[in-house]
Write a protein that holds these residues in place. Structure first.
Motif, PDB file in Angstrom:
ATOM      1  N   ASN A   7       0.827  -1.210   0.000  1.00 23.03           N
ATOM      2  CA  ASN A   7       0.000   0.000   0.000  1.00 23.03           C
ATOM      3  C   ASN A   7       0.863   1.263   0.000  1.00 23.03           C
ATOM      4  O   ASN A   7       0.548   2.246  -0.685  1.00 23.03           O
ATOM      5  CB  ASN A   7      -0.926  -0.001   1.212  1.00 23.03           C
ATOM      6  N   ASN A   8       1.944   1.243   0.770  1.00 21.53           N
ATOM      7  CA  ASN A   8       2.817   2.415   0.835  1.00 21.53           C
ATOM      8  C   ASN A   8       3.507   2.672  -0.503  1.00 21.53           C
ATOM      9  O   ASN A   8       3.594   3.822  -0.956  1.00 21.53           O
ATOM     10  CB  ASN A   8       3.874   2.237   1.932  1.00 21.53           C
ATOM     11  N   ILE A   9       3.995   1.603  -1.132  1.00 20.43           N
ATOM     12  CA  ILE A   9       4.686   1.758  -2.413  1.00 20.43           C
ATOM     13  C   ILE A   9       3.712   2.255  -3.480  1.00 20.43           C
ATOM     14  O   ILE A   9       4.036   3.148  -4.277  1.00 20.43           O
ATOM     15  CB  ILE A   9       5.340   0.429  -2.835  1.00 20.43           C
ATOM     16  N   ILE A  10       2.501   1.695  -3.501  1.00 20.28           N
ATOM     17  CA  ILE A  10       1.495   2.141  -4.469  1.00 20.28           C
ATOM     18  C   ILE A  10       1.132   3.599  -4.228  1.00 20.28           C
ATOM     19  O   ILE A  10       0.955   4.375  -5.189  1.00 20.28           O
ATOM     20  CB  ILE A  10       0.240   1.247  -4.393  1.00 20.28           C
ATOM     21  N   SER A  11       1.034   3.996  -2.968  1.00 19.74           N
ATOM     22  CA  SER A  11       0.722   5.400  -2.661  1.00 19.74           C
ATOM     23  C   SER A  11       1.805   6.332  -3.185  1.00 19.74           C
ATOM     24  O   SER A  11       1.514   7.409  -3.722  1.00 19.74           O
ATOM     25  CB  SER A  11       0.545   5.588  -1.151  1.00 19.74           C
ATOM     26  N   LEU A  67       3.909   5.642  -5.733  1.00 19.42           N
ATOM     27  CA  LEU A  67       3.854   5.619  -7.202  1.00 19.42           C
ATOM     28  C   LEU A  67       2.702   6.485  -7.725  1.00 19.42           C
ATOM     29  O   LEU A  67       2.864   7.224  -8.706  1.00 19.42           O
ATOM     30  CB  LEU A  67       3.701   4.181  -7.692  1.00 19.42           C
ATOM     31  N   CYS A  68       1.549   6.389  -7.072  1.00 18.52           N
ATOM     32  CA  CYS A  68       0.411   7.223  -7.494  1.00 18.52           C
ATOM     33  C   CYS A  68       0.684   8.699  -7.205  1.00 18.52           C
ATOM     34  O   CYS A  68       0.231   9.579  -7.951  1.00 18.52           O
ATOM     35  CB  CYS A  68      -0.866   6.757  -6.789  1.00 18.52           C
ATOM     36  N   GLY A  69       1.431   8.963  -6.125  1.00 15.22           N
ATOM     37  CA  GLY A  69       1.830  10.336  -5.847  1.00 15.22           C
ATOM     38  C   GLY A  69       2.683  10.901  -6.972  1.00 15.22           C
ATOM     39  O   GLY A  69       2.497  12.043  -7.399  1.00 15.22           O
ATOM     40  N   PHE A  70       3.617  10.071  -7.483  1.00 14.79           N
ATOM     41  CA  PHE A  70       4.418  10.484  -8.634  1.00 14.79           C
ATOM     42  C   PHE A  70       3.534  10.693  -9.862  1.00 14.79           C
ATOM     43  O   PHE A  70       3.794  11.583 -10.681  1.00 14.79           O
ATOM     44  CB  PHE A  70       5.494   9.448  -8.932  1.00 14.79           C
ATOM     45  N   ALA A  71       2.502   9.852 -10.016  1.00 17.86           N
ATOM     46  CA  ALA A  71       1.587   9.996 -11.153  1.00 17.86           C
ATOM     47  C   ALA A  71       0.892  11.353 -11.130  1.00 17.86           C
ATOM     48  O   ALA A  71       0.637  11.952 -12.189  1.00 17.86           O
ATOM     49  CB  ALA A  71       0.557   8.864 -11.141  1.00 17.86           C
TER      50      ALA A  71
END
Length: 316
Positions: free
Chosen positions: A139-143, A145-149
């Motif tokens: 969940n942290n890594i996806i958050s 990555l989506c933050g970078f998006a």
């Protein structure tokens, strides 16, 4: 209304659908308002359901939430003004307001591209290196990555808007579209300017490579049943990606090979590929994602049982 090349436009007028008879303004505004309600209710439901249902707070559903938030914002940015035109006869948008809308339209479109890239990355790791999935996709890594998006497109879109603002606007102030986009605005300038495709084509390239590797990996699975089951986990992402990219790629390629659309057709096509994914995505989440579908079934089943119990209690 025309301006000399030294005159600064103070506002633009949204054309909407050219040739639409005034007698259809009411139905047109009602249809657009209905589309906005579908987008708003569907995406708010997805956001609220994932937050409420603890079992769905997994990496891929966090990505769905980011996409739902993006779709909700896009609908809110683009639809109210065109609804106002047909409902209240208000087609005027301020000069800088139009550029703000243009920034948000292309920024949110770019964010969608990068979020779809994160989706493809999630499926790539889940299928090609499943043993590493719990470590690589959290969940942290996806958050992050989506933050970078959300962050990466900012500088590109600021540059595009700044360059568009620097042009001299000396033609008609009519925006031949239902909202302010780059092509519609810069077509009113004295100098033509092309929109960079970086934020669309680069993520698309990675997405195509990822799903190609995924398909190769799935084809190596000996059991046909396992192949179908594995591919089914990619169905929502593939449908969402298809809805977003295919119409855009078609229009982009058509323009490059010299095929031109009439203004009414172009406006309708742009509206379809801009708004259709935002309206349809929540349906794809609910009916093509097993965990969400199962959670909804359990909720409806529990509610049905509770209603039957209440009816029995009343009868007793």
């Amino acid at each position: 209304m025309t301006y000399s090349n030294v005159t600064r436009m103070r506002s633009f007028s949204i054309l909407g659908f050219p040739g639409l008879s005034p007698q259809y303004y009411g139905p047109a505004s009602a249809l657009l308002f209905f589309i906005y309600l579908v987008i708003a209710l569907g995406n708010v439901f997805i956001l609220a359901f994932v937050v409420y249902e603890k079992t769905l707070q997994k990496p891929i559903y966090l990505v769905f939430c980011h996409l739902a938030l993006n779709d909700l914002t896009f609908g809110t940015v683009t639809l109210p003004k065109i609804i106002s035109k047909y409902w209240f006869g208000d087609s005027i948008i301020s000069f800088h307001g139009c550029f703000v809308q243009m920034f948000l339209v292309h920024y949110l479109g770019s964010v969608t591209s990068f979020i779809l890239l994160v989706m493809a990355l999630d499926r790539f790791v889940a299928i090609c290196i499943p043993l590493r999935y719990p470590v690589l996709i959290t969940n942290n890594i996806i958050s992050v990555l989506c933050g970078f998006a959300w962050f990466i497109p900012v500088s590109l879109m600021v540059t595009v808007v700044y360059q568009a603002l620097s042009l001299h606007y000396c033609k008609s102030n009519i925006i031949a579209q239902c909202f302010c986009d780059h092509i519609s605005i810069t077509s009113q300038a004295c100098v033509a300017f092309g929109l960079a495709m970086f934020s669309l084509l680069v993520p698309l390239g990675f997405i195509i490579i990822s799903y190609f590797i995924i398909i190769v990996a799935v084809m190596r699975i000996s059991s046909a049943e396992s192949r179908i089951k594995t591919l089914s986990t990619c169905t929502p992402q593939l449908l969402i990606t298809f809805l977003y990219y295919m119409p855009r790629c078609f229009v982009y390629l058509a323009n490059n090979v010299g095929f031109t659309f009439s203004v009414p057709v172009r406006i309708v096509v742009v509206m379809l590929y801009s708004l259709l994914p935002a309206a349809v995505n929540p349906i794809i989440y609910c009916f093509k994602t097993k965990d969400i579908k199962d959670s909804l079934k359990r909720k409806f089943l529990v509610r049905k049982v509770n209603i039957m119990q209440c009816q029995v209690c009343v009868c007793d």
